[in-house]
Design a protein around this motif. Structure first.
Motif, PDB file in Angstrom:
ATOM      1  N   GLN A  62       0.838  -1.192   0.000  1.00  0.00           N
ATOM      2  CA  GLN A  62       0.000   0.000   0.000  1.00  0.00           C
ATOM      3  C   GLN A  62       0.876   1.245   0.000  1.00  0.00           C
ATOM      4  N   GLY A  63       0.439   2.228  -0.751  1.00  0.00           N
ATOM      5  CA  GLY A  63       1.175   3.482  -0.828  1.00  0.00           C
ATOM      6  C   GLY A  63       0.208   4.656  -0.858  1.00  0.00           C
ATOM      7  N   ASN A  64       0.676   5.752  -1.407  1.00  0.00           N
ATOM      8  CA  ASN A  64      -0.126   6.971  -1.460  1.00  0.00           C
ATOM      9  C   ASN A  64      -0.103   7.564  -2.853  1.00  0.00           C
ATOM     10  N   ILE A  65      -1.186   8.238  -3.197  1.00  0.00           N
ATOM     11  CA  ILE A  65      -1.234   9.034  -4.418  1.00  0.00           C
ATOM     12  C   ILE A  65      -0.898  10.476  -4.032  1.00  0.00           C
ATOM     13  N   ARG A  66       0.012  11.079  -4.742  1.00  0.00           N
ATOM     14  CA  ARG A  66       0.487  12.410  -4.386  1.00  0.00           C
ATOM     15  C   ARG A  66       0.784  13.208  -5.643  1.00  0.00           C
ATOM     16  N   ALA A  67       0.877  14.518  -5.434  1.00  0.00           N
ATOM     17  CA  ALA A  67       1.304  15.388  -6.522  1.00  0.00           C
ATOM     18  C   ALA A  67       2.828  15.355  -6.587  1.00  0.00           C
ATOM     19  N   LYS A  68       3.347  15.246  -7.795  1.00  0.00           N
ATOM     20  CA  LYS A  68       4.796  15.214  -7.943  1.00  0.00           C
ATOM     21  C   LYS A  68       5.410  16.536  -7.500  1.00  0.00           C
ATOM     22  N   ASN A  69       4.747  17.637  -7.823  1.00  0.00           N
ATOM     23  CA  ASN A  69       5.229  18.964  -7.436  1.00  0.00           C
ATOM     24  C   ASN A  69       4.235  19.583  -6.457  1.00  0.00           C
ATOM     25  N   PHE A  70       4.725  19.984  -5.319  1.00  0.00           N
ATOM     26  CA  PHE A  70       3.879  20.641  -4.329  1.00  0.00           C
ATOM     27  C   PHE A  70       4.729  21.607  -3.512  1.00  0.00           C
ATOM     28  N   ALA A  71       4.069  22.507  -2.822  1.00  0.00           N
ATOM     29  CA  ALA A  71       4.778  23.504  -2.015  1.00  0.00           C
ATOM     30  C   ALA A  71       4.036  23.723  -0.708  1.00  0.00           C
ATOM     31  N   ALA A 201      13.620  46.500   3.349  1.00  0.00           N
ATOM     32  CA  ALA A 201      12.288  46.708   3.921  1.00  0.00           C
ATOM     33  C   ALA A 201      11.201  46.397   2.899  1.00  0.00           C
ATOM     34  N   GLN A 202      11.463  46.769   1.625  1.00  0.00           N
ATOM     35  CA  GLN A 202      10.497  46.467   0.570  1.00  0.00           C
ATOM     36  C   GLN A 202      10.354  44.953   0.375  1.00  0.00           C
ATOM     37  N   LYS A 203      11.510  44.246   0.358  1.00  0.00           N
ATOM     38  CA  LYS A 203      11.489  42.789   0.204  1.00  0.00           C
ATOM     39  C   LYS A 203      10.806  42.126   1.402  1.00  0.00           C
ATOM     40  N   THR A 204      11.063  42.639   2.596  1.00  0.00           N
ATOM     41  CA  THR A 204      10.425  42.081   3.794  1.00  0.00           C
ATOM     42  C   THR A 204       8.913  42.249   3.722  1.00  0.00           C
ATOM     43  N   LEU A 205       8.493  43.417   3.235  1.00  0.00           N
ATOM     44  CA  LEU A 205       7.052  43.649   3.094  1.00  0.00           C
ATOM     45  C   LEU A 205       6.460  42.703   2.056  1.00  0.00           C
ATOM     46  N   GLU A 206       7.175  42.478   0.957  1.00  0.00           N
ATOM     47  CA  GLU A 206       6.695  41.537  -0.052  1.00  0.00           C
ATOM     48  C   GLU A 206       6.656  40.113   0.501  1.00  0.00           C
ATOM     49  N   ASP A 207       7.672  39.756   1.323  1.00  0.00           N
ATOM     50  CA  ASP A 207       7.699  38.429   1.916  1.00  0.00           C
ATOM     51  C   ASP A 207       6.549  38.222   2.890  1.00  0.00           C
ATOM     52  N   ALA A 208       6.040  39.316   3.439  1.00  0.00           N
ATOM     53  CA  ALA A 208       4.910  39.208   4.368  1.00  0.00           C
ATOM     54  C   ALA A 208       3.631  38.807   3.635  1.00  0.00           C
ATOM     55  N   SER A 209       3.632  38.959   2.316  1.00  0.00           N
ATOM     56  CA  SER A 209       2.475  38.573   1.494  1.00  0.00           C
ATOM     57  C   SER A 209       2.976  37.644   0.390  1.00  0.00           C
ATOM     58  N   PRO A 210       3.331  36.399   0.745  1.00  0.00           N
ATOM     59  CA  PRO A 210       3.949  35.496  -0.238  1.00  0.00           C
ATOM     60  C   PRO A 210       2.993  35.112  -1.360  1.00  0.00           C
ATOM     61  N   LYS A 211       3.571  34.918  -2.540  1.00  0.00           N
ATOM     62  CA  LYS A 211       2.825  34.467  -3.704  1.00  0.00           C
ATOM     63  C   LYS A 211       3.083  32.980  -3.933  1.00  0.00           C
ATOM     64  N   SER A 212       2.184  32.363  -4.640  1.00  0.00           N
ATOM     65  CA  SER A 212       2.323  30.927  -4.885  1.00  0.00           C
ATOM     66  C   SER A 212       3.593  30.656  -5.689  1.00  0.00           C
ATOM     67  N   PRO A 213       4.415  29.709  -5.239  1.00  0.00           N
ATOM     68  CA  PRO A 213       5.648  29.407  -5.980  1.00  0.00           C
ATOM     69  C   PRO A 213       5.420  28.537  -7.214  1.00  0.00           C
ATOM     70  N   ILE A 214       4.259  27.879  -7.299  1.00  0.00           N
ATOM     71  CA  ILE A 214       3.972  26.996  -8.438  1.00  0.00           C
ATOM     72  C   ILE A 214       2.531  27.188  -8.894  1.00  0.00           C
ATOM     73  N   ASP A 215       2.271  26.791 -10.145  1.00  0.00           N
ATOM     74  CA  ASP A 215       0.887  26.715 -10.616  1.00  0.00           C
ATOM     75  C   ASP A 215       0.233  25.494  -9.975  1.00  0.00           C
ATOM     76  N   ARG A 237      -0.933  24.648   1.646  1.00  0.00           N
ATOM     77  CA  ARG A 237      -0.254  23.677   0.776  1.00  0.00           C
ATOM     78  C   ARG A 237      -0.820  23.828  -0.622  1.00  0.00           C
ATOM     79  N   VAL A 238       0.083  23.941  -1.592  1.00  0.00           N
ATOM     80  CA  VAL A 238      -0.302  24.065  -2.996  1.00  0.00           C
ATOM     81  C   VAL A 238       0.226  22.842  -3.735  1.00  0.00           C
ATOM     82  N   GLU A 239      -0.626  22.216  -4.561  1.00  0.00           N
ATOM     83  CA  GLU A 239      -0.227  21.031  -5.315  1.00  0.00           C
ATOM     84  C   GLU A 239      -0.493  21.236  -6.801  1.00  0.00           C
ATOM     85  N   ASP A 240       0.447  20.768  -7.596  1.00  0.00           N
ATOM     86  CA  ASP A 240       0.280  20.772  -9.053  1.00  0.00           C
ATOM     87  C   ASP A 240      -0.464  19.502  -9.443  1.00  0.00           C
ATOM     88  N   MET A 241      -1.740  19.634  -9.755  1.00  0.00           N
ATOM     89  CA  MET A 241      -2.583  18.467 -10.024  1.00  0.00           C
ATOM     90  C   MET A 241      -2.392  17.913 -11.435  1.00  0.00           C
TER      91      MET A 241
END
Length: 398
Positions: A62-71, A201-215, A237-241
């Motif tokens: 027995q195993g698991n079904i998973r997304a190959k790419n996830f974040a 400070a600008q980068k820190t502010l942007e990091d405070a509102s992270p964007k999805s790293p993958i589709d 958790r974001v998964e590439d389906m």
């Protein structure tokens, strides 16, 4: 004395009765009746013809079904979660979709302060450059005056002390010029430092509102608004389906038998066939704690009702071949040997067999004398028969 006499009389009475019984038995011609010869025993059985079937050397885990790419997306800095902009099931785009924001108000104020510091540094640099221009003009005037007084001194027009005063003034202006140039360089570096602080400070502010790293799709929300988020603790958790795979761990003894790109894998989940694939990944080492190693295989798509995270039944096929097949229940173990009873007329014939692969209630028996496809073998009642036992089919059609 009376007790002894009574015991003796009892013994005499018993002896007389025994003798009378024997005499009566002999007069009646009493002899042990000779046992009648036993009738031959016939064992009712059922039998099934041997047949040829396809067998597989495989292991099922027995195993698991998973997304190959996830974040697993976590904040870069800690703080209070102000807002989560996505819900489970939402589609997201890499580098575009903002997932959540952490403590952005304070970071925005910190950015404003850094921008003001940069403005102050810029004005200080301009002031230093203006001062440099003024001192350079005074220095140039001092140089001209020094040359004139040197000529006047050569013509004996001015005394030496007047010349020395001009030389001293020239040196002072030269030192002032060097100082002004240094202050300009310092102010420029301070302005550059202030600019870097603004970028941070600008980068820190942007990091405070992270964007999805993958589709992909948001499949899990791991925190709520108002909670204290920490760096390294995921919020969503974001998964590439579009790229799916099945993952499982195999016992260590199969490590050498698995080949990437060659070993066949069949995958099913909740009774639904997910297709056949090849092993796309094999872990390079055995896990010393589990005594197992991981394998993965790519999946084209998932049927309705099956998604990532589902338990998968994974059959890893090492070999496939045709063989002589018998129901496993027909095999009998006696004296450390596997026996199979064929039916010859109304007699059972024992065969020592070597058992090979076994799948779905059928076992492979290696070819043996008297055994071939179509030969009937006992599949019910086999535990009661021996070689040569008379048998009778329970199937009235036979």
């Amino acid at each position: 004395m009376k007790v002894i006499l009574k015991a003796v009389s009892n013994l005499v009475l018993i002896a007389v009765l025994a003798g009378a019984a024997y005499l009566l038995f002999t007069r009646m011609g009493g002899k042990e009746e000779e046992a009648a010869p036993a009738a031959e025993r016939v064992i009712p059985v059922s039998f099934t013809p041997l047949e040829t079937r396809a067998f597989e050397d495989r292991v099922v885990v027995q195993g698991n079904i998973r997304a190959k790419n996830f974040a697993m997306v976590s904040p870069v800095i800690g703080g209070t979660i102000e807002e989560i902009f996505v819900r489970e099931g939402d589609a997201v785009k890499a580098g575009e979709t903002v997932l959540f924001t952490v403590d952005s108000a304070n970071l925005r104020r910190a950015l404003d302060v850094r921008r003001q510091d940069r403005a102050v540094a810029e004005n200080a640099r301009r002031q230093a450059e203006a001062r440099l221009a003024q001192v350079r003009a005074d220095f140039e005037k001092a140089e001209v005056d020094l040359r004139r007084y040197e000529l006047l001194y050569e013509d004996n027009v001015v005394p030496v002390d007047v010349l020395e005063m001009q030389q001293s003034r020239h040196k002072q202006m030269k030192a002032a010029l060097d100082m002004a140039e240094t202050m300009v360089q310092l102010s420029r570096e301070q302005e550059e430092q202030a600019g870097i602080a603004v970028e941070i400070a600008q980068k820190t502010l942007e990091d405070a509102s992270p964007k999805s790293p993958i589709d992909g799709m948001v499949t899990m929300k791991l925190a709520e608004v108002g909670e204290m988020a920490q760096s390294g603790h995921p919020v969503v958790r974001v998964e590439d389906m579009t790229a799916l795979e099945a993952s499982a761990y195999l016992p260590a003894e199969h490590f050498d038998r698995v080949r990437e790109g060659e070993t066949e894998v069949r995958v099913a989940a909740y009774g639904k066939d997910l297709g056949t694939a090849k092993v796309t990944y094999k872990s390079p080492a055995i896990n010393p704690k589990l005594r197992a190693f991981e394998i993965r295989c790519a999946l084209d798509s998932l049927p309705e009702g099956v998604s990532t995270g589902a338990i998968a039944d994974i059959a890893v096929v090492f070999e496939r071949r045709e063989g002589l097949a018998v129901p496993t229940s027909a095999l009998v173990q006696r004296g450390g040997q596997s026996l199979l009873f064929s039916v010859d007329g109304n007699k059972a014939r024992a065969h020592k067999v070597a058992v090979g692969l076994a799948n779905e209630g059928w076992s492979e028996v290696l070819p043996s004398d008297g055994l071939a496809a179509g030969v009937p073998v006992v599949t019910m009642g086999q535990t009661l028969v021996e070689d040569g036992t008379s048998v009778q089919s329970q199937d009235s059609s036979r």
